[in-house]
Design an enzyme around this catalytic site. Sequence first.
Site, PDB file in Angstrom:
ATOM      1  N   GLN A 146       2.055   4.100   8.261  1.00  0.00           N
ATOM      2  CA  GLN A 146       3.095   5.074   7.943  1.00  0.00           C
ATOM      3  C   GLN A 146       3.919   5.333   9.204  1.00  0.00           C
ATOM      4  OE1 GLN A 146       3.777   6.183   4.979  1.00  0.00           O
ATOM      5  NE2 GLN A 146       1.951   5.574   3.845  1.00  0.00           N
ATOM      6  N   TYR A 191      -3.589  -1.310  -3.458  1.00  0.00           N
ATOM      7  CA  TYR A 191      -2.718  -1.365  -2.269  1.00  0.00           C
ATOM      8  C   TYR A 191      -3.147  -0.314  -1.236  1.00  0.00           C
ATOM      9  CZ  TYR A 191       0.252  -3.191  -6.086  1.00  0.00           C
ATOM     10  OH  TYR A 191       0.738  -3.849  -7.188  1.00  0.00           O
ATOM     11  N   ASN A 221      -5.696   4.567   4.454  1.00  0.00           N
ATOM     12  CA  ASN A 221      -5.014   5.818   4.794  1.00  0.00           C
ATOM     13  C   ASN A 221      -5.281   6.918   3.780  1.00  0.00           C
ATOM     14  OD1 ASN A 221      -2.952   7.423   6.262  1.00  0.00           O
ATOM     15  ND2 ASN A 221      -1.704   7.066   4.446  1.00  0.00           N
ATOM     16  N   GLU A 270      -7.203  -4.143  -1.337  1.00  0.00           N
ATOM     17  CA  GLU A 270      -6.126  -4.486  -0.405  1.00  0.00           C
ATOM     18  C   GLU A 270      -6.231  -5.981  -0.132  1.00  0.00           C
ATOM     19  OE1 GLU A 270      -3.146  -5.069   1.956  1.00  0.00           O
ATOM     20  OE2 GLU A 270      -3.413  -3.071   1.071  1.00  0.00           O
ATOM     21  N   ASP A 314       0.154   2.672  -4.529  1.00  0.00           N
ATOM     22  CA  ASP A 314       1.212   2.798  -3.521  1.00  0.00           C
ATOM     23  C   ASP A 314       1.774   1.394  -3.320  1.00  0.00           C
ATOM     24  OD1 ASP A 314       2.865   3.410  -1.434  1.00  0.00           O
ATOM     25  OD2 ASP A 314       1.294   4.065  -0.058  1.00  0.00           O
ATOM     26  N   CYS A 363       7.979   3.798  -2.358  1.00  0.00           N
ATOM     27  CA  CYS A 363       8.978   3.696  -1.292  1.00  0.00           C
ATOM     28  C   CYS A 363      10.326   3.258  -1.846  1.00  0.00           C
ATOM     29  CB  CYS A 363       8.503   2.708  -0.218  1.00  0.00           C
ATOM     30  SG  CYS A 363       8.203   1.038  -0.827  1.00  0.00           S
ATOM     31  N   GLU A 385      11.019   8.273   0.123  1.00  0.00           N
ATOM     32  CA  GLU A 385       9.620   8.121  -0.278  1.00  0.00           C
ATOM     33  C   GLU A 385       9.319   9.234  -1.263  1.00  0.00           C
ATOM     34  OE1 GLU A 385       5.869   5.942   1.046  1.00  0.00           O
ATOM     35  OE2 GLU A 385       7.970   5.705   1.628  1.00  0.00           O
TER      36      GLU A 385
END
EC number: 2.1.1.35
Length: 365
Positions: free
Chosen positions: A189, A217, A222, A238, A298, A323, A357
């Site tokens: 980020q 994802y 995070n 991921e 995400d 995003c 975002e």
Amino acid sequence: MNLDAMDPKQYDKQLDAKREKLAQLFADFETPELEVFASQDAHYRMRAEFRVWHEGEDLYYYMFDKALNQKVRCDQFLPASKLINEVMPELMAALRPNQTLRHKLFQVDFLSTLSGEILISLLYHKQLDAQWEAEAKVLKQQLSDRFNVNIIGRARKQKLVLDRDFVIETLPVNGQQLVYKQVENSFTQPNGEVAIKMLEWAIDITRDSSGDLLELYCGNGNFSIALAQNFNRVLATELAKPSVDSAQYNIEANKVENLQIIRMSAEDFTDALAKKRSFRRLEGVDLDSYNCNTIFVDPPRAGLDDNTLTMVQGYERIMYISCNPNTLLDNLKVLDKTHKITRFGLFDQFPYTDHMESGVLLERR
């Protein structure tokens, strides 16, 4: 990048414009009041990249200003963290007289943290040799008098690391200190303060959850690390190996015991859940043992593919961080048939740009 648009006095005005634009974009949906999370108006980016211009004996950072259609010298850079701005002049002062380190240097990348670490990547149009490495070690020692710094040299098919290629970020989230390994050239980020607000928002909207969480994802873990406290178990996927490696480090560093991360693409995992295919990477993982009522996605700018979009509709609650509001809008045209939006957030990760975002929580109708 339009450097002239970066005026802290205009920050509130540009944020209001984003708020109005996002609200209008989603006007056809029944949405709750938009929750807006502002950025700092300066020194908000934890990473920055600069080209390097050689002009006689001089050497300086520059960026290309699309509005002016020309390169602009950047001795300082308002969006970059205070730490990056502190390092920039000292690094350049050390590079200018050093023929070994400056020769064919064309780019400098910085990755910094709120907790005070900085990683500098020097990119070259030449192969790096023992002389370069010796001079780079002297440079690192020189900068280490003031900064917690590591240096990487990059050239075609070459990467030399002076001591490590990552930083360790520590984020204060709801009174907890969450630790994240962030590797050079891997996604993190960019706006540290807004990243904290996103994590706290995600924790808040899932606070009364039951069952398990599935995350697609997940990057370096995070969100999954922050959200593990709200669920019995978390299963996350991921594809990028550096991100998965960082996620495993972060799980251990944060002492999270109910989180498992699998290295798979969202598309392959969707096929695995539907039992369309078997995967060696899932050997020993009992997917049927998970009771996932909530799914968190995400995705990249392209949004969710059709198969994944259908799959996520099978969950009671969908948390979606985006995003790209346009692909979120397209995905919601499908998701709105089965789920309603109960929380709606705007996170200003990228001040002074058109990028937005956003996040929604959808619950089954």
